[in-house]
Design an enzyme around this catalytic site. Structure first.
Site, PDB file in Angstrom:
ATOM      1  CD  GLU A 150       1.003  -8.412  -0.234  1.00 52.33           C
ATOM      2  OE1 GLU A 150       1.927  -8.232  -0.299  1.00 52.33           O
ATOM      3  OE2 GLU A 150       0.229  -7.812  -1.094  1.00 52.33           O
ATOM      4  CD  GLU A 161       3.164  -3.949  -0.703  1.00 52.09           C
ATOM      5  OE1 GLU A 161       4.281  -3.881  -1.743  1.00 52.09           O
ATOM      6  OE2 GLU A 161       3.371  -4.965   0.124  1.00 52.09           O
TER       7      GLU A 161
END
EC number: 3.2.1.76
Length: 653
Positions: A299, A182
């Site tokens: 995710e 991320e």
């Protein structure tokens, strides 16, 4: 051990659920039709992944990933039957590497902690989702510094060569190497990461891996891909790989073996897929060369915030929703040839360790209890229904069967309360045999309805003739299969006793009805009333020529005085048509007696006898649906170390 609850009563209840017509249904029944003779397309098990992040400070990640708690946790994750989970995507792995020396004077690296973690994964037959993330003792601080870029390439190349030498290229080439997690969230700790720095970092990762072997794959960026101009690093990486300039070679374009994104559900199952479709369409429009590049959502959780306690995360509500999300991806995306994009992996980020006072309610696969009133204090884990559900999913095979859900004459897609995934296995040789699995979910996403049942009629047809055809049902709901529910009935003890742990573990497995002959004509009709939420697995098997193969890799792990964990592998067992594993114990290593327990096909068992006598030898064998035993595993000895006498530590939860 004593029976924990009357088994006959449970089986009678399950039989009534499956065989009896629902009484005064409030709505028309759901009809589930499955044609075992109509294979549609391959069914790839794209969901066999989990992950976690070590807590702050990340520089001490070794204390978490190598802790005894995490060793137990990974034993549970690796014990899902038939490699139902095979990858553990892990943040901050390069914080396990220690850097020695300095720029200009030469650098060397100590991989001891990383070796330990990767060995632990391999011991549990798990692969790392290897995020190239961390600053290796704080040495790397700025990827606009060209010297650090070259040093990073050398570090990546060194570790890749190390593990090719340690495990072999055939093993390491299965790993998903990935960029820093991320990047647009800017969680870089003390590393300065500009746009150019991030692109330099990526090129160093790519060329470092390539120097070790072109067979190693690298993807990224593992982020949300919000619509531009948001998520600049993520979109910038795709632009760079599509037509940018490689820092090291000067060539146009950089390899990108897969594109990883993160989109979660905000408590909605279908929202995950809908968001993925939007991102995939944007990628296709902006970067046409990536139209066939595999896409991962590594995710893909129903809700952000792993530690946020949610009641639905504790029980079958979460388990059924995970199955529903997977069914939606298979039925609405991968099976839809008009709108499919190359979706290759769905991972739930749920291999964390829960903590007091929420052992069950966090986003985890196991419930962790820190038991501080023993000497010494110890940790116990319980299998949550979501982990048990991964075992049901593991019974699905390589061909998807035609299956349809309807109600009152209207066909329902997978974005409804009741849905189905069905599969078949075609024999690969004379010793193999046909089998099929039908997995039905009843799920209203994160909402549970304790007083509501859904009437279902399952009609399975087209089962080919075969020797010894039988069917088995396995059923999960919150009334029968919720360790959390049992914990609540016990008064939510902070430090459960051995007997209380036994009662909670008695609710870990699905309620299974013993094998029954399949009716003549290759047809089966069942009329269960499914609680909302619930999962029902119907397994139909022809008898293989040979009994199961041998159980291997049997290990004994200590829990506390008078208790241990047995873990084993089913890699050579062969058959999926297993009723249970028989466990035998011998105090003298000569005369073995069976350990009394509920039927279970999970590759892990907690032995906690009333007597507390656990020193001795253990062996395990598989029993199939026709009561045929396989060979025993090699015996494993266990010698309990006496604990010095004294008062227990009062401790704090």
């Amino acid at each position: 051990m004593r029976p924990l609850r009357p088994r006959a009563a449970l089986l009678a209840l399950l039989a009534s659920l499956l065989a009896a017509p629902p009484v005064a249904p409030a709505e028309a029944p759901h009809l589930v039709h499955v044609d075992a003779a109509r294979a549609l397309w391959p069914l790839r098990r794209f969901w066999r992944s989990t992950g976690f992040c070590p807590p702050l400070p990340h520089s001490q990640a070794d204390q978490y990933v190598l802790s005894w708690d995490q060793q137990l946790n990974l034993a549970y994750v690796g014990a899902v039957p038939h490699r139902g989970i095979k990858q553990v995507r892990t943040h901050w792995l390069l914080e396990l590497v220690t850097t020695r020396g300095s720029t200009g004077r030469g650098l060397s690296y100590n991989f001891t902690h990383l070796d330990g973690y990767l060995d632990l994964l391999r011991e549990n037959q798990l692969l790392p989702g290897f995020e190239l993330m961390g600053s290796a003792s704080g040495h790397f601080t700025d990827f606009e510094d060209k010297q650090q870029v070259f040093e990073w390439k050398d570090l990546v190349s060194s570790l890749a060569r190390r593990y090719i030498g340690r495990y072999g290229l055939a093993h390491v080439s299965k790993w998903n190497f990935e960029t820093w997690n991320e990047p647009d969230h800017h969680d870089f700790d003390n590393v300065s990461m500009t746009m150019q720095g991030f692109l330099n970092y990526y090129d160093a990762c790519s060329e470092g891996l390539r120097a070790a072997s072109p067979a190693l794959r690298l993807g990224g960026p593992g982020d949300s891909f919000h619509t531009p101009p948001r998520s600049p690093l993520s979109w910038g990486l795709l632009r760079h790989c599509h037509d940018g300039t490689n820092f090291f070679t000067g060539e146009a374009g950089v390899r990108l073996d897969y594109i990883s994104l993160h989109r979660k559900g905000a408590r909605s199952s279908i929202s995950i897929l809908e968001q993925e479709k939007v991102v995939a369409q944007q990628i296709r429009q902006l970067f046409p060369k990536f139209a066939d590049t595999p896409i991962y959502n590594d995710e893909a959780d129903p809700l952000v915030g792993w530690s946020l306690p949610q009641p639905w995360r504790a029980d079958v509500t979460y388990a059924a929703m995970v199955v529903k999300v997977i069914a939606q991806h298979q039925n609405l995306l991968l099976a839809n040839t008009t709108s499919a994009f190359p979706y290759a992996l769905l991972s739930n980020d749920n291999a964390f360790l829960s903590y007091h006072p929420h052992p069950f309610a966090q986003r985890t696969l196991t419930a962790r209890f820190q038991v501080n009133n023993t000497r010494p204090p110890h940790v116990q884990l319980l299998r949550k229904p979501v982990l048990t559900a991964m075992g049901l999913l593991a019974l699905l095979d390589e061909e998807q069967l035609w299956a349809e859900v309807s109600q009152a004459g209207t066909v329902l897609d997978s974005n409804h309360t009741v849905g189905v995934l069905a599969s078949a296995h075609r024999p690969q040789g004379p010793a193999d045999a046909w089998r099929a699995a039908v997995l039905i979910y009843a799920s209203d996403d994160t909402r549970a309805h304790p007083n509501r049942s859904v009437a279902v009629t399952l009609r399975l047809r087209g089962v080919p003739p075969g020797p010894g055809l039988v069917y088995v049902t396995r059923y999960l709901d919150n009334g029968l299969c919720s360790p959390d529910g049992e914990w609540r009935r016990l008064g939510r003890p902070v430090f459960p006793t051995a007997e209380q742990f036994r009662r909670m573990r008695a609710a870990e497995d699905p309620v299974a009805a013993a094998p029954r002959p399949l009716p003549a004509g290759g047809r089966l009709t069942l009329r269960p009333a499914l609680r909302l939420p619930s999962l029902l697995l119907v397994h139909v098997c022809a008898r293989p020529e040979k009994p199961p193969g041998q159980v291997t890799r049997l290990r004994a792990l200590p829990l506390t005085q008078g208790q241990l964990v047995l873990v084993w592998s089913d890699e050579h067992v062969g058959s999926k048509c297993l009723w249970t594993y028989e466990i035998q114990f011998s105090q003298d290593g000569k005369a073995y007696t069976p350990v009394s327990r509920k039927p279970s096909t999970f590759n892990l068992f907690v032995f906690s006898p009333d007597t507390g006598a656990v020193s001795g030898s253990y062996r395990v064998r598989a029993l199939d649906y026709w009561a045929r035993p396989g060979p025993f595993s090699d015996p494993v000895p266990y010698l309990e170390v006496p604990v010095p006498r004294g008062p227990p530590s009062p401790g704090n939860p």
